[in-house]
Design a protein around this motif. Structure first.
Motif, PDB file in Angstrom:
ATOM      1  N   GLN A 187       0.789  -9.583   4.326  1.00 24.97           N
ATOM      2  CA  GLN A 187       1.866  -8.596   4.353  1.00 24.97           C
ATOM      3  C   GLN A 187       1.444  -7.227   3.821  1.00 24.97           C
ATOM      4  N   GLY A 188       0.402  -7.211   3.002  1.00 29.09           N
ATOM      5  CA  GLY A 188      -0.040  -5.969   2.374  1.00 29.09           C
ATOM      6  C   GLY A 188      -0.900  -6.290   1.180  1.00 29.09           C
ATOM      7  N   ILE A 189      -1.044  -5.305   0.288  1.00 33.83           N
ATOM      8  CA  ILE A 189      -1.844  -5.528  -0.922  1.00 33.83           C
ATOM      9  C   ILE A 189      -1.144  -4.902  -2.119  1.00 33.83           C
ATOM     10  N   LEU A 190      -1.550  -5.349  -3.295  1.00 36.41           N
ATOM     11  CA  LEU A 190      -1.162  -4.723  -4.559  1.00 36.41           C
ATOM     12  C   LEU A 190      -2.373  -3.979  -5.093  1.00 36.41           C
ATOM     13  N   VAL A 191      -2.190  -2.716  -5.440  1.00 34.49           N
ATOM     14  CA  VAL A 191      -3.289  -1.900  -5.956  1.00 34.49           C
ATOM     15  C   VAL A 191      -2.776  -1.060  -7.117  1.00 34.49           C
ATOM     16  N   SER A 192      -3.707  -0.450  -7.832  1.00 33.96           N
ATOM     17  CA  SER A 192      -3.282   0.434  -8.914  1.00 33.96           C
ATOM     18  C   SER A 192      -2.656   1.696  -8.342  1.00 33.96           C
ATOM     19  N   GLU A 193      -1.733   2.264  -9.076  1.00 41.34           N
ATOM     20  CA  GLU A 193      -1.045   3.460  -8.596  1.00 41.34           C
ATOM     21  C   GLU A 193      -2.005   4.627  -8.431  1.00 41.34           C
ATOM     22  N   ALA A 194      -2.980   4.739  -9.377  1.00 42.58           N
ATOM     23  CA  ALA A 194      -3.954   5.829  -9.283  1.00 42.58           C
ATOM     24  C   ALA A 194      -4.810   5.692  -8.031  1.00 42.58           C
ATOM     25  N   ALA A 195      -5.184   4.453  -7.706  1.00 35.99           N
ATOM     26  CA  ALA A 195      -5.997   4.226  -6.516  1.00 35.99           C
ATOM     27  C   ALA A 195      -5.217   4.591  -5.261  1.00 35.99           C
ATOM     28  N   LEU A 196      -3.939   4.249  -5.248  1.00 33.45           N
ATOM     29  CA  LEU A 196      -3.115   4.579  -4.084  1.00 33.45           C
ATOM     30  C   LEU A 196      -2.961   6.081  -3.940  1.00 33.45           C
ATOM     31  N   ASP A 197      -2.765   6.777  -5.047  1.00 30.28           N
ATOM     32  CA  ASP A 197      -2.643   8.239  -5.001  1.00 30.28           C
ATOM     33  C   ASP A 197      -3.913   8.871  -4.424  1.00 30.28           C
ATOM     34  N   GLN A 198      -5.078   8.403  -4.898  1.00 28.23           N
ATOM     35  CA  GLN A 198      -6.344   8.955  -4.422  1.00 28.23           C
ATOM     36  C   GLN A 198      -6.543   8.666  -2.940  1.00 28.23           C
ATOM     37  N   ALA A 199      -6.199   7.448  -2.531  1.00 32.23           N
ATOM     38  CA  ALA A 199      -6.345   7.069  -1.128  1.00 32.23           C
ATOM     39  C   ALA A 199      -5.427   7.904  -0.241  1.00 32.23           C
ATOM     40  N   GLU A 200      -4.202   8.146  -0.704  1.00 27.31           N
ATOM     41  CA  GLU A 200      -3.261   8.941   0.090  1.00 27.31           C
ATOM     42  C   GLU A 200      -3.743  10.375   0.246  1.00 27.31           C
ATOM     43  N   GLU A 201      -4.325  10.954  -0.808  1.00 26.61           N
ATOM     44  CA  GLU A 201      -4.852  12.322  -0.724  1.00 26.61           C
ATOM     45  C   GLU A 201      -5.972  12.405   0.303  1.00 26.61           C
ATOM     46  N   GLU A 202      -6.870  11.426   0.274  1.00 21.16           N
ATOM     47  CA  GLU A 202      -7.981  11.427   1.226  1.00 21.16           C
ATOM     48  C   GLU A 202      -7.483  11.252   2.660  1.00 21.16           C
ATOM     49  N   CYS A 203      -6.539  10.349   2.848  1.00 21.54           N
ATOM     50  CA  CYS A 203      -6.023  10.115   4.194  1.00 21.54           C
ATOM     51  C   CYS A 203      -5.267  11.328   4.720  1.00 21.54           C
TER      52      CYS A 203
END
Length: 236
Positions: free
Chosen positions: A99-115
């Protein structure tokens, strides 16, 4: 891709995956450690025979990223020091599905900026590609119109252009998009010209509207098509 399957109360994974698995539960349950009540759709982590809530499993600092954006998921997982895969049992398919993944909030923020940065680049690339395709299409139409005029010198230039634009339209599936059409082969271009004559210079459309079958309509107007075709091949 990992496939999760039910094996009594345990879950096994293919490809020797070591992903941490968290379950999106389908019925009410309780945490084996703190006795917290868990509702349908809540997350549960299995530690041996015990089912733990996210707090007791030390996963409560992670945030949920649903499936759907492969690039975002890949980057968020890369940057997260701790992550887990969310799975849910499908009663219809009789298996657990991701269904998805659980990740750290900081990692998600960094990934969203790159994307986001990449999405701007992809938009520019799509725009350039569209311009390039449009230019290629215009060149094909021009070449096709010139060749039609050469093969059929009696065809009015405006009609030669119309035929070329119609048959070379991208995604149309017409003869102009075939390899033969793009190569300006005489047989392919003749088919395009005949189709144009049939609809613009004969009663074909009216016959079809009156209920004639396609083959019947074409047979009825064959002489008309041949006359126009011959006049275009040998004008004067």
């Amino acid at each position: 891709m990992n496939v999760y399957r039910e094996n009594k109360d345990a879950i096994v994974t293919t490809a020797e995956s070591r992903d941490l698995l968290v379950f999106s539960i389908l019925r009410e349950s309780r945490c084996s450690e703190c006795n917290k009540e868990l509702w349908k759709g809540d997350f549960l982590f299995k530690e041996g025979e015990r089912g733990l809530c996210m707090n007791c499993a030390d996963l409560d600092e992670l945030v949920y990223l649903p499936s759907g954006d492969a690039a975002l998921t890949r980057r968020a997982r890369k940057y997260s020091p701790l992550w887990a895969v969310i799975v849910r049992f499908s009663r219809a398919r009789k298996r657990y599905e991701r269904q998805g993944i659980l990740v750290s909030e900081a990692a998600l923020d960094q990934a969203e900026e790159e994307c986001l940065a990449d999405s701007e680049l992809r938009a520019l690339r799509r725009e350039r590609d569209a311009e390039r395709r449009a230019e290629q299409d215009q060149n094909l139409v021009a070449e096709m119109a010139r060749e039609i005029s050469r093969l059929f010198p009696g065809c009015p230039p405006a009609e030669a252009r119309t035929i070329a634009e119609h048959t070379a339209r991208r995604g149309s599936g017409r003869v102009g998009r075939t390899a033969a059409g793009r190569s300006l082969e005489e047989a392919a271009l003749t088919l395009a010209v005949v189709a144009h004559i049939r609809h613009r210079h004969t009663r074909c459309d009216q016959l079809l509207m009156r209920g004639y079958y396609r083959n019947e309509a074409r047979a009825s107007i064959r002489d008309e098509v041949d006359r126009v075709l011959e006049s275009w091949r040998n004008p004067g």
